[in-house]
Design a protein around this motif. Structure first.
Motif, PDB file in Angstrom:
ATOM      1  N   VAL A 466     -24.696 -14.370 -28.637  1.00 43.18           N
ATOM      2  CA  VAL A 466     -25.070 -15.058 -27.336  1.00 43.18           C
ATOM      3  C   VAL A 466     -24.369 -14.821 -26.084  1.00 43.18           C
ATOM      4  O   VAL A 466     -23.064 -14.945 -26.449  1.00 43.18           O
ATOM      5  CB  VAL A 466     -25.184 -16.878 -27.555  1.00 43.18           C
ATOM      6  N   GLU A 467     -24.964 -14.638 -24.983  1.00 42.52           N
ATOM      7  CA  GLU A 467     -24.208 -14.181 -23.694  1.00 42.52           C
ATOM      8  C   GLU A 467     -23.264 -13.085 -24.245  1.00 42.52           C
ATOM      9  O   GLU A 467     -22.152 -13.168 -23.950  1.00 42.52           O
ATOM     10  CB  GLU A 467     -23.569 -15.421 -23.438  1.00 42.52           C
ATOM     11  N   GLN A 468     -23.740 -12.031 -24.910  1.00 45.46           N
ATOM     12  CA  GLN A 468     -23.011 -10.851 -25.126  1.00 45.46           C
ATOM     13  C   GLN A 468     -21.863 -11.120 -26.074  1.00 45.46           C
ATOM     14  O   GLN A 468     -20.850 -10.259 -25.730  1.00 45.46           O
ATOM     15  CB  GLN A 468     -22.779 -10.050 -23.882  1.00 45.46           C
ATOM     16  N   GLY A 469     -22.075 -11.994 -27.025  1.00 42.14           N
ATOM     17  CA  GLY A 469     -20.679 -12.163 -27.968  1.00 42.14           C
ATOM     18  C   GLY A 469     -19.857 -13.423 -27.496  1.00 42.14           C
ATOM     19  O   GLY A 469     -19.107 -13.498 -27.987  1.00 42.14           O
ATOM     20  N   ALA A 470     -20.211 -13.873 -26.458  1.00 40.39           N
ATOM     21  CA  ALA A 470     -19.221 -15.102 -25.878  1.00 40.39           C
ATOM     22  C   ALA A 470     -19.375 -16.203 -26.835  1.00 40.39           C
ATOM     23  O   ALA A 470     -18.117 -16.829 -27.390  1.00 40.39           O
ATOM     24  CB  ALA A 470     -19.632 -15.474 -24.545  1.00 40.39           C
ATOM     25  N   LEU A 471     -20.645 -16.379 -27.218  1.00 47.25           N
ATOM     26  CA  LEU A 471     -20.623 -17.280 -28.541  1.00 47.25           C
ATOM     27  C   LEU A 471     -21.425 -16.459 -29.564  1.00 47.25           C
ATOM     28  O   LEU A 471     -22.525 -15.710 -29.564  1.00 47.25           O
ATOM     29  CB  LEU A 471     -21.614 -18.491 -28.271  1.00 47.25           C
ATOM     30  N   ILE A 472     -20.842 -16.641 -30.827  1.00 50.96           N
ATOM     31  CA  ILE A 472     -21.520 -15.823 -31.959  1.00 50.96           C
ATOM     32  C   ILE A 472     -21.978 -17.179 -32.961  1.00 50.96           C
ATOM     33  O   ILE A 472     -21.170 -18.055 -33.362  1.00 50.96           O
ATOM     34  CB  ILE A 472     -20.653 -15.004 -32.752  1.00 50.96           C
ATOM     35  N   ILE A 473     -23.277 -16.963 -33.390  1.00 54.67           N
ATOM     36  CA  ILE A 473     -23.539 -18.011 -34.534  1.00 54.67           C
ATOM     37  C   ILE A 473     -24.187 -17.315 -35.553  1.00 54.67           C
ATOM     38  O   ILE A 473     -24.969 -16.364 -35.748  1.00 54.67           O
ATOM     39  CB  ILE A 473     -25.098 -18.729 -33.660  1.00 54.67           C
ATOM     40  N   CYS A 474     -23.603 -17.879 -36.862  1.00 55.81           N
ATOM     41  CA  CYS A 474     -24.172 -17.459 -38.143  1.00 55.81           C
ATOM     42  C   CYS A 474     -24.860 -18.313 -38.759  1.00 55.81           C
ATOM     43  O   CYS A 474     -24.315 -19.552 -38.947  1.00 55.81           O
ATOM     44  CB  CYS A 474     -22.961 -16.779 -38.907  1.00 55.81           C
ATOM     45  N   LEU A 475     -26.228 -18.253 -39.179  1.00 54.78           N
ATOM     46  CA  LEU A 475     -26.802 -19.322 -39.923  1.00 54.78           C
ATOM     47  C   LEU A 475     -27.229 -19.061 -41.231  1.00 54.78           C
ATOM     48  O   LEU A 475     -28.153 -19.449 -42.156  1.00 54.78           O
ATOM     49  CB  LEU A 475     -28.021 -19.645 -39.221  1.00 54.78           C
ATOM     50  N   GLU A 476     -26.324 -17.965 -41.968  1.00 50.97           N
ATOM     51  CA  GLU A 476     -26.647 -17.612 -43.307  1.00 50.97           C
ATOM     52  C   GLU A 476     -26.027 -18.599 -44.071  1.00 50.97           C
ATOM     53  O   GLU A 476     -25.151 -19.584 -43.932  1.00 50.97           O
ATOM     54  CB  GLU A 476     -25.582 -16.428 -43.475  1.00 50.97           C
ATOM     55  N   SER A 477     -26.809 -18.826 -45.566  1.00 54.50           N
ATOM     56  CA  SER A 477     -26.569 -19.857 -46.343  1.00 54.50           C
ATOM     57  C   SER A 477     -25.053 -19.383 -47.178  1.00 54.50           C
ATOM     58  O   SER A 477     -24.632 -20.538 -47.852  1.00 54.50           O
ATOM     59  CB  SER A 477     -27.656 -19.998 -47.400  1.00 54.50           C
TER      60      SER A 477
END
Length: 526
Positions: A466-477
């Motif tokens: 998000v925003e070129q990696g400023a925020l990284i979200i992982c939703l893996e179980s």
């Protein structure tokens, strides 16, 4: 909740349609859009005495209110013969409007403005309420708009042909100068241009005035008296004339009738907006309520929405308050007039304004478009097609409950507590997708719903930059140490992942958190 299937260019568009109660939506947007909206226009429901569809909850009951306001006695007997036009009649409307305007003010930029359409029933009350919310010093103007023409003979006393548009600034001190944009035909005469801007050559001589002094032409001819012996009046003072000559703002042209002194008539920054919207003013063709209805009829070939505001009216307001790439918001969006106005302004001027439109899905009774929001979405889609080749689009969202289960604070029995804890081993509501979760996390992180998101694969898992990696979200179980080592290669500011992804591996969670801290990354789980 994102609805890509009802959107146009969902991945790239910065325009938003949010379907849901505007009070709840305004609450959710407080962090992400605080101080970012340049202009708000709303056309709220007028107080006709009918019940409001907005599901606000009022603390006081009608009977309690009537009693302490003196409209009924202790036995419930009415003391007034006109209760529907007093007290609660205004109070319910004001209670509906107050929290919405209060939250809207937070979203305005320091130089932002809000326009509120209203009729005479609540005009005075609205002004008082806005003075309290925005500050009396930030009241800019009350525009009078002629919303209808002709008829009115069935009026009780006077045929009312106007409505008001109340304008307030977030901070009047920060408000830029307001100028109406020029029409193309007005600009045609300004054909010449230099480093200072556009201009045309105009005569320096004036038929009336008191600026009398001699002007010497290049061949020595002195211009001081006209053919009848009267002194020539010039446009500007002698001192200003000499300064203009030095700066190249004056020229001498030899004609059949002698010398002509000319000056550069420069294109003014603009014309100040007028408070009365009449045909004789520059607000020509800003439309009436009937012209707004005609626009809907022409687009849909049927009358599917009552009394919409004309697009030209909103375009005019947008034109003298925004500069070309700011956010325009309407949280009583109705059929989507404001969105269409923004799109047309962009198509006509090459600007990049963005809109945020919020509307409650009110039933219409029309099977073709069951809800008002269906009309709005289709109107915007058709407006985008009309643009032909426009790269714009719209992202559609729908207000919903959180994707995460809410803890029941009333759980107090041991058996129920154990059951509750088992339910929360997976705290995500059944049926919700990763995309649903993604946008809730983005919103709660204070980021825009229109922010750029890139989906990539790392260590066999999907992560969202998000925003070129400023925020990284992982939703893996399930997650691994190797995944987070790969994430750190992007040097993110913060990383978010599911708490349940560490189930049964508290050591991994602790190590990852420490590893992130070492690299200055904010790490949190949801």
């Amino acid at each position: 909740m994102p609805v890509p299937e009802e959107s146009v260019n969902f991945e790239t568009s910065e325009n938003l349609i949010i379907e849901g109660d505007n009070l709840e939506v305004l609450k959710l947007l407080q962090k992400s859009y605080h101080g970012k909206i340049k202009m708000i226009y709303i056309d709220p429901p007028y107080n006709t005495g009918n019940e409001f569809i907005y599901p606000d909850k009022f603390r006081e009951g009608l009977e309690d209110y009537l009693r302490y306001s003196g409209q009924v006695d202790g036995d419930g007997i009415k003391l007034s013969t006109n209760t529907e036009t007093d007290g609660r009649f205004h109070s319910k409307w004001l209670n509906m409007m107050y929290p919405r305007l209060f939250l809207a003010r937070n979203l305005l930029a320091d130089d932002g403005v809000i326009f509120i359409s209203i009729d005479e029933i609540e005009f005075a009350k609205l002004r008082l309420m806005c003075d309290e919310i925005f500050g009396e010093e930030n009241h800019i103007a009350d525009f009078v708009w002629q919303n209808k023409k002709g008829g009115g003979n069935d009026a009780k006393y006077v045929a009312v042909e106007h409505e008001y548009i109340v304008m307030y600034a977030k901070n009047e001190v920060s408000l830029h100068h307001l100028f109406e944009p020029y029409k193309p035909e007005y600009l045609q005469r300004y054909k010449e241009q230099d480093e200072k801007g556009k201009f045309y050559w105009d005569t320096f001589k004036r038929k009336s005035g008191k600026q009398y002094y001699p002007i010497t032409c290049p061949d020595g001819t002195v211009l001081q008296y006209e053919e009848y012996g009267n002194p020539i009046s010039w446009l500007r003072s002698e001192e200003r004339f000499k300064s203009d000559v030095e700066q190249g703002e004056i020229r001498f042209i030899k004609t059949e009738n002698g010398w002509s002194v000319q000056f550069k008539q420069r294109l003014p920054q603009g014309k100040k907006p007028r408070s009365i919207f009449l045909e004789e003013s520059m607000l020509t063709d800003k439309g009436t309520t009937s012209s707004g209805s005609e626009q809907i009829l022409k687009m849909f070939e049927q009358n599917i929405f009552p009394n919409p505001k004309p697009v030209e009216l909103i375009k005019h307001l947008i034109g003298f308050t925004t500069q070309g790439d700011e956010y325009v918001m309407d949280f009583f969006a109705g059929s989507g007039t404001t969105g269409q106005a923004v799109l047309e302004m962009n198509q006509e001027t090459g600007s990049k304004r963005k809109f945020i439109m919020v509307q409650l899905p009110e039933p219409t009774g029309d099977p073709s478009y069951p809800y008002i929001t269906d009309i709005m979405k289709e109107r915007i889609r058709r407006s985008l097609k009309k643009g032909q080749g426009s790269s714009e689009g719209v992202r559609v969202f729908k207000l919903s409950s959180s994707n995460f289960k809410v803890w029941d604070l009333n759980v107090n029995k041991k058996k129920r507590l154990e059951e509750h804890l088992r339910l929360f081993t997976d705290n995500i509501i059944s049926g919700r997708t990763n995309i649903d979760l993604l946008y809730e996390v983005i919103l709660k992180s204070g980021l825009s719903l229109a922010i750029k998101i890139e989906e990539v694969q790392k260590a066999g898992n999907i992560i969202y930059l998000v925003e070129q990696g400023a925020l990284i979200i992982c939703l893996e179980s399930k997650v691994t140490r190797g995944l987070f080592e790969s994430i750190l290669q992007y040097r993110p500011g913060q990383v978010v992942c599911l708490d349940s992804a560490f189930e049964g591996n508290d050591n991994l969670k602790t190590n990852v958190k420490l590893q992130m801290e070492v690299h200055g990354v904010v790490f949190r789980t949801i």
